[in-house]
Design an enzyme around this catalytic site. Structure first.
Site, PDB file in Angstrom:
ATOM      1  CG  MET A  82      36.003  46.538  32.770  1.00  0.00           C
ATOM      2  SD  MET A  82      36.350  44.782  32.667  1.00  0.00           S
ATOM      3  CE  MET A  82      36.639  44.591  30.888  1.00  0.00           C
ATOM      4  CB  SER A  83      37.874  49.887  38.214  1.00  0.00           C
ATOM      5  OG  SER A  83      38.995  50.567  37.684  1.00  0.00           O
TER       6      SER A  83
ATOM      7  CG  HIS B 140      43.106  39.122  32.714  1.00  0.00           C
ATOM      8  ND1 HIS B 140      42.709  40.350  33.213  1.00  0.00           N
ATOM      9  CD2 HIS B 140      43.598  38.429  33.770  1.00  0.00           C
ATOM     10  CE1 HIS B 140      42.939  40.376  34.517  1.00  0.00           C
ATOM     11  NE2 HIS B 140      43.481  39.234  34.880  1.00  0.00           N
TER      12      HIS B 140
ATOM     13  CG  HIS C 187      42.470  41.713  40.363  1.00  0.00           C
ATOM     14  ND1 HIS C 187      41.578  42.727  40.141  1.00  0.00           N
ATOM     15  CD2 HIS C 187      42.970  41.407  39.159  1.00  0.00           C
ATOM     16  CE1 HIS C 187      41.549  43.030  38.857  1.00  0.00           C
ATOM     17  NE2 HIS C 187      42.380  42.231  38.235  1.00  0.00           N
TER      18      HIS C 187
HETATM   19  N1  HPA Z   1      38.667  47.525  28.104  1.00  0.00           N
HETATM   20  C1  HPA Z   1      38.122  47.575  29.341  1.00  0.00           C
HETATM   21  N2  HPA Z   1      38.832  47.484  30.448  1.00  0.00           N
HETATM   22  C2  HPA Z   1      40.167  47.365  30.339  1.00  0.00           C
HETATM   23  C3  HPA Z   1      40.805  47.306  29.084  1.00  0.00           C
HETATM   24  C4  HPA Z   1      40.001  47.391  27.909  1.00  0.00           C
HETATM   25  O1  HPA Z   1      40.491  47.345  26.761  1.00  0.00           O
HETATM   26  N3  HPA Z   1      42.140  47.184  29.332  1.00  0.00           N
HETATM   27  C5  HPA Z   1      42.298  47.174  30.681  1.00  0.00           C
HETATM   28  N4  HPA Z   1      41.110  47.276  31.292  1.00  0.00           N
END
Ligand code: HPA
Length: 312
Positions: A226-227, A284, A68
């Site tokens: 998460m956003s 990730h 990011h």
């Molecule tokens: N979970 C939460 N946030 C994420 C995921 C996931 O599997 N993949 C990409 N962002």
């Protein structure tokens, strides 16, 4: 006493107004680019164009995650539509307050922005979804918000909106139709699928357990991430129209780990048990890589919608 968010946003506006060239002062649309989805900024032609690192912008949150970067880009999208793009966004899990995470939306409001597109990477909970599919959000589940971790908690700032905003119509129907129409005209070029679905917000930064994935899916969520949701709440509070798109970068694990049966564990070797536990495990790198591969289609989709709406 602490300055209001309205006063802080006015500071930020003053900073931007004193620097932006006049053709870029009134963007028609804001686009928040999720992880690996910042390529849209490359369709902004070099003149006129202005870029500011978040670290230089008063009150903007700083980013900490690899993959990011953070900059605010002003210019003409595809050389045509005045736009402002956030390349990279601050997440709650980085330790920012929920006010900081959503602050850029308030700045957009004060710039006169009436429409925001938000993109994100998300995990697929709906078993029909494949990695690389795109989901037009039509609703959300905000567990943290329901429990009071909410960007509108605290004294209401009436310059932005009312105390008790409705969110039942948060995901603009006309914008969703525009996305589907733009996709239809491109459908022959890709085998990727476009869905409509519900996004569950989680705090992160750990990915969900199998039991948590099953719970979220049982509650009605199709994707998890998460956003985006805090930003949507703040945008709707101040009357901005929003559309949000998720790129499914991984399938969130749904199959339970077999347990409670000793014979199951004893009769299998370590490799076999290891394979069971690794299946579907989120990481990730996988999220960033799937983002890169599919980002192009998603960016073209957002661009097509924006051009259809404003470049006529
Ligand atoms: N979970 C939460 N946030 C994420 C995921 C996931 O599997 N993949 C990409 N962002």
């Amino acid at each position: 006493t602490e300055a209001s968010l309205f006063d802080k946003a006015k500071d930020t506006i003053e900073f931007l107004k004193s620097r932006l060239p006049s053709p870029l002062l009134a963007p028609r649309v804001a686009i928040v680019c999720g992880s690996g989805l910042g390529g849209l900024a490359d369709t902004v032609h070099s003149s006129p164009k202005a870029e500011y690192d978040y670290s230089d912008i008063p009150h903007f949150p700083q980013l900490t995650v690899t993959g990011h970067s953070g900059k605010l880009v002003f210019g003409l999208l595809a050389g045509k539509v005045p736009a402002v793009l956030m390349v990279g966004r601050a997440h709650f899990y980085e330790g920012h307050s929920i006010d900081q995470v959503t602050f850029p939306i308030r700045v957009f409001k004060l710039m006169g922005i009436e429409t925001i597109f938000l993109t994100n990477a998300a995990g697929g909970l709906n078993p029909e979804y494949a990695v690389g599919d795109i989901v037009v959000l039509n609703d959300h589940i905000f567990l943290a918000g329901l429990a009071g971790i909410h960007p509108l908690r605290g004294p209401n700032e009436p310059e932005f909106g009312v105390r008790f905003p409705a969110l039942s119509d948060a995901y603009d129907l006309e914008l969703r139709c525009s996305v589907h129409n733009a996709w239809k005209s491109k459908a022959s070029e890709t085998s990727r699928r476009l869905h409509e679905g519900v996004y569950a917000f989680v705090g992160g930064p750990s990915y969900e357990t199998r039991a948590e994935c099953r719970m979220l899916h049982l509650l009605g969520a199709d994707v998890v991430g998460m956003s985006t949701v805090p930003e949507i709440v703040v945008a709707r509070h101040c009357g901005i129209r929003v559309a949000a798109l998720s790129l499914v970068t991984n399938k969130a694990v749904l199959s339970p780990v077999p347990r409670g049966d000793d014979s199951f564990l004893h009769t299998r070797d370590a490799d076999e048990l290891g394979a069971i536990m690794t299946e579907g495990k989120a990481n990730h790198e996988e999220v960033i890589e799937a983002g890169r591969a599919a980002a192009f289609d998603m960016q073209m989709l957002v661009q097509a919608v924006v051009l259809n709406m404003w470049a006529a």
